[in-house]
Design an enzyme around this catalytic site. Sequence first.
Site, PDB file in Angstrom:
ATOM      1  N   HIS A  67      -0.597   3.980  12.913  1.00 42.02           N
ATOM      2  CA  HIS A  67      -0.890   2.542  12.826  1.00 42.02           C
ATOM      3  C   HIS A  67       0.388   1.737  12.932  1.00 42.02           C
ATOM      4  CE1 HIS A  67      -0.377   4.271   8.817  1.00 42.02           C
ATOM      5  NE2 HIS A  67       0.186   3.118   8.458  1.00 42.02           N
ATOM      6  N   HIS A  71       2.145  -1.825  11.850  1.00 39.46           N
ATOM      7  CA  HIS A  71       2.063  -2.991  10.965  1.00 39.46           C
ATOM      8  C   HIS A  71       2.589  -4.188  11.768  1.00 39.46           C
ATOM      9  CE1 HIS A  71       1.818  -0.696   7.025  1.00 39.46           C
ATOM     10  NE2 HIS A  71       2.314   0.240   7.804  1.00 39.46           N
TER      11      HIS A  71
HETATM   12  P1  AMP Z   1       1.639   3.231   5.716  1.00 32.79           P
HETATM   13  O1  AMP Z   1       2.256   3.216   4.350  1.00 32.79           O
HETATM   14  O2  AMP Z   1       2.585   2.852   6.800  1.00 32.79           O
HETATM   15  O3  AMP Z   1       0.921   4.550   5.986  1.00 32.79           O
HETATM   16  O4  AMP Z   1       0.553   2.081   5.697  1.00 32.79           O
HETATM   17  C1  AMP Z   1      -0.758   2.246   5.278  1.00 32.79           C
HETATM   18  C2  AMP Z   1      -1.276   0.866   5.036  1.00 32.79           C
HETATM   19  O5  AMP Z   1      -2.682   0.914   4.942  1.00 32.79           O
HETATM   20  C3  AMP Z   1      -0.754   0.240   3.743  1.00 32.79           C
HETATM   21  O6  AMP Z   1      -0.036  -0.954   4.038  1.00 32.79           O
HETATM   22  C4  AMP Z   1      -2.032  -0.047   2.967  1.00 32.79           C
HETATM   23  O7  AMP Z   1      -1.968  -1.249   2.249  1.00 32.79           O
HETATM   24  C5  AMP Z   1      -3.070  -0.092   4.065  1.00 32.79           C
HETATM   25  N1  AMP Z   1      -4.433   0.195   3.651  1.00 32.79           N
HETATM   26  C6  AMP Z   1      -4.853   1.258   2.921  1.00 32.79           C
HETATM   27  N2  AMP Z   1      -6.189   1.193   2.751  1.00 32.79           N
HETATM   28  C7  AMP Z   1      -6.607   0.074   3.379  1.00 32.79           C
HETATM   29  C8  AMP Z   1      -7.875  -0.549   3.562  1.00 32.79           C
HETATM   30  N3  AMP Z   1      -9.004  -0.030   3.048  1.00 32.79           N
HETATM   31  N4  AMP Z   1      -7.940  -1.708   4.268  1.00 32.79           N
HETATM   32  C9  AMP Z   1      -6.811  -2.249   4.786  1.00 32.79           C
HETATM   33  N5  AMP Z   1      -5.596  -1.707   4.654  1.00 32.79           N
HETATM   34  C10 AMP Z   1      -5.481  -0.563   3.960  1.00 32.79           C
END
Ligand code: AMP
Length: 185
Positions: free
Chosen positions: A171, A173
């Site tokens: 993903h 950001h």
């Molecule tokens: P990373 O730490 O780069 O793997 O980012 C994962 C991201 O997913 C984090 O910023 C979380 O806040 C986000 N996240 C986790 N669960 C959800 C959800 N149900 N809806 C939206 N964002 C989420």
Amino acid sequence: MAAAMNSLYLLRGPICIRAFNFIKSINQTAQIQHNAFIRRPLQFRRVLSSIRATSDEELAASAAAANADSGAPTIFDKIISKEIPCSIVYEDESVLAFRDISPQAPVHVLIIPKQRDGLTQLGKAEKRHEVILGQLLHAAKIVAEKEGISDGFRIVINSGASACQSVYHLHLHVLGGRQMKWPPG
Ligand code: AMP
């Protein structure tokens, strides 16, 4: 008597200076005590809480990394299948962009490929992923336009535990809406 008054009058200056110095020393002592008992513990608590927050993120990231290559579905699969709700910003046949549940900026959108196809993290990307990688970046530009942050935004991809990746479905950001700082944490 007049002579005594006269010498008292003459002494008034030094007495005032001594009194002033005395009050100043009390004030300085109070300041030192304030620093020792109020400010230092506050700074100490701030440092402690930042260490705790960091290690929480790192702990979550290393726990997630333990399952990274298991192929198990992630929370993003449930978002794609609409099993759990999200706030969609942009979607096409290949990618889905939705608001991060824990925003780190006024605009914080995640962009994911709808088919993970082995792309658990950027570090696993292969030649065959070039098209989807381009589509993700292009979607980031569309999201920035939609969110009104085209003049300045940041793309972050955390890849692996030491980058604090917590969800093993690639993903991007997209962050914006405030002045970004450099270097990042
Ligand atoms: P990373 O730490 O780069 O793997 O980012 C994962 C991201 O997913 C984090 O910023 C979380 O806040 C986000 N996240 C986790 N669960 C959800 C959800 N149900 N809806 C939206 N964002 C989420």
